[in-house]
Design a protein around this motif. Structure first.
Motif, mmCIF file in Angstrom:
data_model
loop_
_atom_site.group_PDB
_atom_site.id
_atom_site.type_symbol
_atom_site.label_atom_id
_atom_site.label_comp_id
_atom_site.label_asym_id
_atom_site.label_seq_id
_atom_site.Cartn_x
_atom_site.Cartn_y
_atom_site.Cartn_z
ATOM 1 N N CYS A 114 1.166 -1.337 -0.115
ATOM 2 C CA CYS A 114 -0.172 -0.130 0.368
ATOM 3 C C CYS A 114 0.719 0.775 0.072
ATOM 4 C CB CYS A 114 -1.156 -0.376 1.353
ATOM 5 S SG CYS A 114 -2.338 1.244 1.281
ATOM 6 N N THR A 115 0.781 2.473 -0.570
ATOM 7 C CA THR A 115 0.873 3.381 -0.754
ATOM 8 C C THR A 115 0.180 4.391 -1.088
ATOM 9 O OG1 THR A 115 1.324 3.469 -3.205
ATOM 10 C CG2 THR A 115 3.445 2.316 -2.608
ATOM 11 N N THR A 116 -0.961 4.306 -0.671
ATOM 12 C CA THR A 116 -2.089 5.757 -1.273
ATOM 13 C C THR A 116 -2.365 5.623 0.722
ATOM 14 O OG1 THR A 116 -3.769 3.622 -2.024
ATOM 15 C CG2 THR A 116 -2.478 5.130 -2.933
ATOM 16 N N HIS A 117 -2.757 4.479 0.916
ATOM 17 C CA HIS A 117 -3.630 4.323 2.524
ATOM 18 C C HIS A 117 -5.364 4.975 1.552
ATOM 19 C CE1 HIS A 117 -0.046 3.894 4.677
ATOM 20 N NE2 HIS A 117 0.410 4.324 4.915
ATOM 21 N N GLY A 118 -5.617 4.440 0.874
ATOM 22 C CA GLY A 118 -6.852 4.801 0.653
ATOM 23 C C GLY A 118 -7.987 4.194 1.255
ATOM 24 N N CYS A 119 -7.801 3.761 2.435
ATOM 25 C CA CYS A 119 -8.749 2.717 4.184
ATOM 26 C C CYS A 119 -8.501 4.124 3.894
ATOM 27 C CB CYS A 119 -8.727 2.011 4.162
ATOM 28 S SG CYS A 119 -6.491 1.579 5.497
ATOM 29 N N TYR A 120 -8.278 5.384 4.482
ATOM 30 C CA TYR A 120 -8.466 5.985 5.442
ATOM 31 C C TYR A 120 -8.796 7.107 4.584
ATOM 32 C CZ TYR A 120 -6.875 9.693 8.997
ATOM 33 O OH TYR A 120 -6.726 10.771 9.372
ATOM 34 N N VAL A 121 -8.084 7.604 4.178
ATOM 35 C CA VAL A 121 -8.271 8.954 3.048
ATOM 36 C C VAL A 121 -10.157 8.488 2.065
ATOM 37 C CG1 VAL A 121 -5.935 9.984 3.059
ATOM 38 C CG2 VAL A 121 -7.041 8.212 1.058
ATOM 39 N N GLY A 128 -13.113 7.868 3.246
ATOM 40 C CA GLY A 128 -12.564 7.055 3.935
ATOM 41 C C GLY A 128 -12.876 6.316 4.963
ATOM 42 N N CYS A 129 -11.903 6.567 6.102
ATOM 43 C CA CYS A 129 -12.836 5.582 7.153
ATOM 44 C C CYS A 129 -13.746 7.036 7.950
ATOM 45 C CB CYS A 129 -11.835 5.421 8.208
ATOM 46 S SG CYS A 129 -12.180 4.506 10.507
ATOM 47 N N PRO A 130 -14.549 6.851 8.835
ATOM 48 C CA PRO A 130 -15.289 8.383 8.981
ATOM 49 C C PRO A 130 -14.774 8.030 10.382
ATOM 50 C CG PRO A 130 -16.895 6.444 9.316
ATOM 51 C CD PRO A 130 -15.655 6.006 8.060
ATOM 52 N N MET A 131 -13.818 7.812 11.162
ATOM 53 C CA MET A 131 -13.691 7.380 12.659
ATOM 54 C C MET A 131 -12.052 8.218 12.938
ATOM 55 S SD MET A 131 -16.306 6.994 14.180
ATOM 56 C CE MET A 131 -16.280 6.731 15.909
ATOM 57 N N TYR A 132 -11.901 8.257 11.446
ATOM 58 C CA TYR A 132 -10.593 8.983 11.997
ATOM 59 C C TYR A 132 -9.650 8.057 12.235
ATOM 60 C CZ TYR A 132 -12.133 13.358 11.553
ATOM 61 O OH TYR A 132 -13.200 15.008 11.650
ATOM 62 N N GLU A 133 -9.855 6.830 11.692
ATOM 63 C CA GLU A 133 -8.829 5.345 12.223
ATOM 64 C C GLU A 133 -8.825 4.453 11.059
ATOM 65 O OE1 GLU A 133 -7.489 3.336 15.544
ATOM 66 O OE2 GLU A 133 -8.275 5.268 16.326
ATOM 67 N N CYS A 147 -18.177 -0.190 9.453
ATOM 68 C CA CYS A 147 -18.716 0.724 8.427
ATOM 69 C C CYS A 147 -18.052 -0.136 7.215
ATOM 70 C CB CYS A 147 -18.512 1.766 8.376
ATOM 71 S SG CYS A 147 -17.054 2.093 7.643
ATOM 72 N N GLY A 148 -17.314 -0.868 7.161
ATOM 73 C CA GLY A 148 -16.674 -1.122 6.059
ATOM 74 C C GLY A 148 -16.395 -0.566 5.243
ATOM 75 N N ASN A 149 -16.971 0.547 4.875
ATOM 76 C CA ASN A 149 -15.446 1.538 4.203
ATOM 77 C C ASN A 149 -14.504 0.211 3.401
ATOM 78 O OD1 ASN A 149 -18.088 2.419 4.072
ATOM 79 N ND2 ASN A 149 -16.668 4.594 4.462
ATOM 80 N N CYS A 150 -13.406 0.402 4.507
ATOM 81 C CA CYS A 150 -11.948 0.061 4.170
ATOM 82 C C CYS A 150 -12.044 -1.578 3.072
ATOM 83 C CB CYS A 150 -11.895 -0.224 6.234
ATOM 84 S SG CYS A 150 -12.619 -1.592 7.114
ATOM 85 N N ILE A 151 -12.728 -2.511 4.226
ATOM 86 C CA ILE A 151 -12.616 -3.244 3.116
ATOM 87 C C ILE A 151 -12.943 -2.748 1.978
ATOM 88 C CG2 ILE A 151 -14.112 -5.546 3.145
ATOM 89 C CD1 ILE A 151 -14.453 -5.903 5.985
ATOM 90 N N LYS A 152 -13.911 -2.181 1.386
ATOM 91 C CA LYS A 152 -14.860 -2.035 0.021
ATOM 92 C C LYS A 152 -13.359 -1.405 -0.466
ATOM 93 C CE LYS A 152 -19.078 -1.158 1.192
ATOM 94 N NZ LYS A 152 -20.372 -0.238 1.540
#
Length: 355
Positions: A114-121, A128-133, A147-152
């Motif tokens: 990973c170079t983008t950290h898309g699960c966060y941003v 990205g993660c709505p909880m800043y985590e 919420c499952g955003n990071c999995i998607k």
């Protein structure tokens, strides 16, 4: 929390009409204490207003929380209220440490691919993660709302939804977290407070002061004092010398109390759940002008009591297991599993819960 309508409102406002300001450092640093104070206010107002039997008082409390969540959504991006302040979220997050599920990331994949950290941003249409985590930095369930955003978002399938042993998180931590150290004694105090307000001792205090609100306030303050005193004194008698002098014995003992506090909270709400939830259809029928009383169900008091006792005993056993594992990991000269001489505080608290 992922289904919370108040969090959903904050999320909606932050997406479409938010000023997207940075969360102030004061909220980031002291939101935990604001949430803890809010939790005490909720339990105090619940007792003062007889909230379990007052739809109006319940609505006012929920409206206040919704207002704060909406203001947060209008000012800040993501769920700032949920992440840093929400009292109900703090309570649910703390109890989620006993959960049988978790969302964790494969750190090898995160660090290598990973170079983008898309699960966060976020990426493209997905936020990205709505909880800043980000899941790559997550060590506990405290701030994850599933919420499952990071999995998607993740193309490498690093985040995983896992099953685990109940309470596994409680003995795998590296250092005690401030969230647990601050919140659990207060939750213990509110549990003792809810029990005390139905005892003859409280009625005597109320009769002496002749002020219901003042009596409840003094009772809550007294239970907070007793809770902190109980944890500090008993932790010293349970643990011998620790391998890490920087770690406080009370902070370790708090982790072992969490399963017992969790099962009591569950058993406390079990009675209204089993005795009133089955009356939803008859009540709904009366609102609509139908007689659906024959569709009502409720559990017998004796059955509810048995389930409550079993839950508290299960919490006692789990807390003992957690305590023994923590002693094994942190004591400098661990010799034997926790016996009655060291585990009596758990037995005492279980007896108080049952009473």
């Amino acid at each position: 929390c992922s289904l919370c309508p108040m969090g959903a409102l904050s999320d909606l406002l932050s997406k479409f009409c938010s000023k997207r300001l940075s969360v102030p450092r004061f909220i980031r640093n002291y939101g935990l204490y604001l949430g803890a104070l809010g939790m005490l206010v909720i339990f105090w107002s619940e007792a003062v207003s007889s909230m379990p039997f007052s739809p109006r008082a319940t609505a006012i409390m929920l409206l206040c929380i919704t207002t704060f969540a909406a203001i947060s959504g209008l000012l800040y991006s993501r769920r700032a209220w949920c992440r840093y302040v929400c009292p109900l979220g703090k309570l649910a997050g703390l109890m989620s440490r006993c959960s049988v599920v978790e969302l964790r990331s494969n750190l090898n994949v995160c660090n290598t691919n990973c170079t983008t950290h898309g699960c966060y941003v976020g990426e493209k249409a997905l936020a990205g993660c709505p909880m800043y985590e980000g899941p790559f930095s997550m060590k506990s369930n405290q701030d994850c709302i599933l919420c499952g955003n990071c999995i998607k978002i993740c193309p490498d399938n690093a985040p995983k939804f896992n099953l685990r042993l109940p309470g596994h998180e409680l003995w795998t931590f590296l250092t005690p977290e401030k969230t647990v150290s601050v919140l659990l004694p207060l939750i213990l105090a509110t549990q003792l407070f809810r029990g005390m307000e139905t005892t003859p001792l409280f009625y005597q205090l109320e009769g002496l002061l002749d002020q219901h609100v003042v009596s409840l306030s003094l009772c809550l303050v007294g239970m907070i004092f007793i809770s902190y005193l109980f944890i500090r004194l008993t932790a010293s008698s349970i643990f011998s010398k620790l391998s890490d002098p920087e770690v406080k014995k009370a902070d370790l003992f708090i982790y072992s109390l969490l399963p017992l506090c969790f099962t009591f909270e569950l058993s406390y709400h079990l009675e209204p759940l089993l005795r009133r939830a089955g009356l939803i259809l008859p009540v709904l029928g009366r609102q609509l002008g139908f007689n659906w009383d024959t569709l009502g169900l409720h559990a017998a008091s004796s059955s509810v009591t048995v389930f409550q006792l079993l839950l508290v005993l299960a919490g006692l056993i789990t807390s003992r297991v957690v305590l023994n594992k923590i002693r094994e990991d942190y004591e400098a000269h661990y010799t034997a599993p926790t016996n009655l001489r060291r585990g009596w505080p758990l037995v005492l608290l279980s007896a108080v819960y049952i009473y």
